[in-house]
Design a protein around this motif. Sequence first.
Motif, short mmCIF file in Angstrom:
data_model
loop_
_atom_site.label_atom_id
_atom_site.label_comp_id
_atom_site.label_asym_id
_atom_site.label_seq_id
_atom_site.Cartn_x
_atom_site.Cartn_y
_atom_site.Cartn_z
N TYR A 211 21.86 1.87 9.56
CA TYR A 211 21.80 2.45 8.29
C TYR A 211 20.65 3.87 8.48
N LEU A 212 21.15 5.31 7.86
CA LEU A 212 20.74 6.12 8.71
C LEU A 212 19.88 6.85 7.00
N ILE A 213 18.33 6.25 6.87
CA ILE A 213 18.18 6.73 5.45
C ILE A 213 17.01 7.39 4.99
N PRO A 214 17.60 8.47 4.94
CA PRO A 214 16.81 9.56 4.43
C PRO A 214 15.04 9.45 3.97
N ILE A 215 13.90 9.57 4.15
CA ILE A 215 13.11 9.62 3.32
C ILE A 215 12.51 11.63 3.00
N GLY A 216 12.82 11.81 1.76
CA GLY A 216 12.05 12.88 1.75
C GLY A 216 10.84 12.63 1.02
N THR A 217 10.15 14.34 0.43
CA THR A 217 9.16 14.74 -0.35
C THR A 217 9.35 14.10 -2.14
N PRO A 218 7.89 13.17 -2.30
CA PRO A 218 7.69 11.80 -3.56
C PRO A 218 8.33 13.06 -5.18
N ASP A 219 9.23 12.30 -6.08
CA ASP A 219 9.06 12.76 -7.42
C ASP A 219 7.83 12.47 -8.35
N LYS A 220 8.32 13.30 -8.89
CA LYS A 220 7.18 12.74 -9.85
C LYS A 220 6.34 11.53 -10.02
N ALA A 221 7.42 10.75 -10.51
CA ALA A 221 6.16 9.35 -10.42
C ALA A 221 5.43 9.14 -8.90
N ALA A 222 6.69 9.41 -7.84
CA ALA A 222 5.80 8.79 -6.71
C ALA A 222 4.30 9.48 -6.31
N ARG A 223 4.40 11.14 -6.72
CA ARG A 223 3.69 12.12 -6.79
C ARG A 223 2.41 10.98 -7.14
N ALA A 224 2.64 10.78 -8.91
CA ALA A 224 1.68 10.13 -9.98
C ALA A 224 1.10 9.14 -8.92
N ALA A 225 1.61 8.52 -8.64
CA ALA A 225 1.18 7.14 -7.76
C ALA A 225 0.64 7.32 -6.41
N ILE A 226 0.86 8.20 -5.54
CA ILE A 226 0.09 8.94 -4.84
C ILE A 226 -0.88 9.33 -5.22
N TRP A 227 -1.02 10.17 -6.09
CA TRP A 227 -2.33 10.74 -6.33
C TRP A 227 -3.38 9.86 -6.84
N LYS B 245 0.83 -1.01 0.09
CA LYS B 245 0.27 -0.42 -0.25
C LYS B 245 0.76 1.12 -0.19
N VAL B 246 2.40 1.00 0.04
CA VAL B 246 3.11 2.85 -0.02
C VAL B 246 2.94 3.06 -1.35
N ALA B 247 2.15 3.83 -1.65
CA ALA B 247 2.35 3.88 -3.16
C ALA B 247 3.37 4.82 -3.59
N GLY B 248 4.02 4.89 -4.63
CA GLY B 248 5.31 5.01 -5.48
C GLY B 248 6.82 4.52 -4.53
N MET B 249 7.65 6.57 -4.15
CA MET B 249 8.23 5.87 -3.04
C MET B 249 9.18 4.94 -3.68
N GLU B 250 9.51 4.90 -5.13
CA GLU B 250 10.22 3.05 -5.18
C GLU B 250 11.67 3.76 -4.95
N ARG B 251 12.25 4.63 -4.84
CA ARG B 251 13.43 4.73 -4.62
C ARG B 251 13.42 4.28 -3.13
N GLU B 252 12.66 4.94 -2.22
CA GLU B 252 13.26 4.47 -0.64
C GLU B 252 12.63 2.95 -0.78
N LYS B 253 11.97 2.74 -0.69
CA LYS B 253 11.30 1.15 -1.01
C LYS B 253 12.73 0.21 -0.93
N ASP B 254 12.92 1.15 -2.67
CA ASP B 254 13.66 -0.36 -3.25
C ASP B 254 14.93 -0.56 -2.24
N LEU B 255 15.57 0.67 -1.76
CA LEU B 255 16.40 0.88 -0.56
C LEU B 255 16.37 -0.17 1.02
#
Length: 429
Positions: A321-337, A162-172
């Motif tokens: 690990y110290l993992i940054p979770i930033g604002t979603p990029d375009k693809a992630a925003r598209a998934a969240i919208w 259910k975590v939409a988008g955020m592929e980079r963070e999800k993958d890491l």
Amino acid sequence: MNWHIHDYRENDLAAVVHLIDTTAELGQESVFSLAECIGALTSRQPAVVAVHQGMPIGAALACVSGERAWVMRVAIASGWRGRGLASALLVELERKLVAARVGRIAYVLPEEELLGEGLLNAGYTRRPAVAYFEKTEPLHGPAAGLLDDLGGRLLPGDLWAKVAGMEREKDLIERRVVLPLAEPERAARHGVRPPRAICLFGPPGTGKTTFARAVASRLGWPFVEILPSRLADGGNLAAALRTAFARIAELDRVLVFIDEVEEIAPVRSEPAQPGGLHGVTNELLKLIPGFREGDERLLVCATNSVRSLDPAFLRPGRFDYLIPIGTPDKAARAAIWSRYTDGRPEVDIDGLVLASDLFTPADIEHAARVAAQASFERDLVAPGGRGPDVAAPGARTTDYLAAIAAARPTVTPELVERFAEDITSHART
Ligand SMILES: Nc1ncnc2c1ncn2[C@@H]1O[C@H](COP(=O)(O)OP(=O)(O)OP(=O)(O)O)[C@@H](O)[C@H]1O
Ligand SMILES: [Mg+2]
């Protein structure tokens, strides 16, 4: 033999449950509980039902595991026992099991069960040397009470998906955290030690808590959140933390989450302030090594302000690990919208993505709610109580754009800059 036996159908459920329920005390017990039987029926495991003049009088159900099937129940209404109905049901059930390529059928009965004789007649062999042992897994046993005390629980299994988008963070997070913990032996073959503690940092509302819960859900581990405000209860927070960690150590596996950790582990000022958090930070520093010694446990801390954390707290031996979770990029925003507009095709997702630069998932969620409310209110005031969009109900692109325009995004360009500095100075991935 004036009954008819048919394959189980969905609308037989109530009748079969009633049969199982009302015949349990007649010695037709089973090692399978009623709940397990219902689970098997609803997941379409093989079952047959006997009917006499439209009334269900018996049922037999099994569950298949590889080439073996377990007969879960043969339930016979009281007036119909001793007339060969059980054997007839078993014959039909076996026919279905053979069709499902089952090679071996097992039926575990209580010692005193009367069906035993019938089973011998039906070609079953009693295996006298077999004794049935059963153990209740800890989560249903004493540990469940402990988990309750800690305010912990098992989360639904689908939170990761259910975590939409955020592929980079999800993958890491998947590669560094989830997989080594889920497959420790495989990781060990490569000399990879599964992480025991990670810290997620980033601006408010970017999904740090969401990720922590999703990891617990993905691993199937209970989720225990430590809330310093609740722990302290006006008393000694350091002692309360010690007690909480001692109790957590009793759990077989667990994900422990501490949100806004900067509040309990801030940079220690010199000299220690009376009533300050010096002692609490020290306590946490001492607790983490002990926590790290156990298998199947992960500490996840989250913070909006990684720079105000005590440097000793964050050093490599403590946090992997110290993992940054930033604002979603375009693809992630598209998934969240898409998530928050329910994938309705008439909504212009690209337009919303462009208009919502720097929006966090929390901002998007809020704007979607505002738009939905506007649509609802328009419907209420429409003549006759029915809005103009009966065919395509729900907020329109213009509603979402208006909500975006009216929103005050949490993350400002200054915050983005600070976050970029934090990544340079703190991230460890
Ligand atoms: N990837 C995502 N997809 C969909 N919804 C999300 C996603 N990430 C977060 N959300 C939603 O956004 C809201 C805020 O997320 P969350 O509480 O995880 O952020 P946070 O980083 O922990 O915020 P804070 O720093 O304020 O604690 C929640 O309602 C959550 O459901
Ligand atoms: Mg949070």
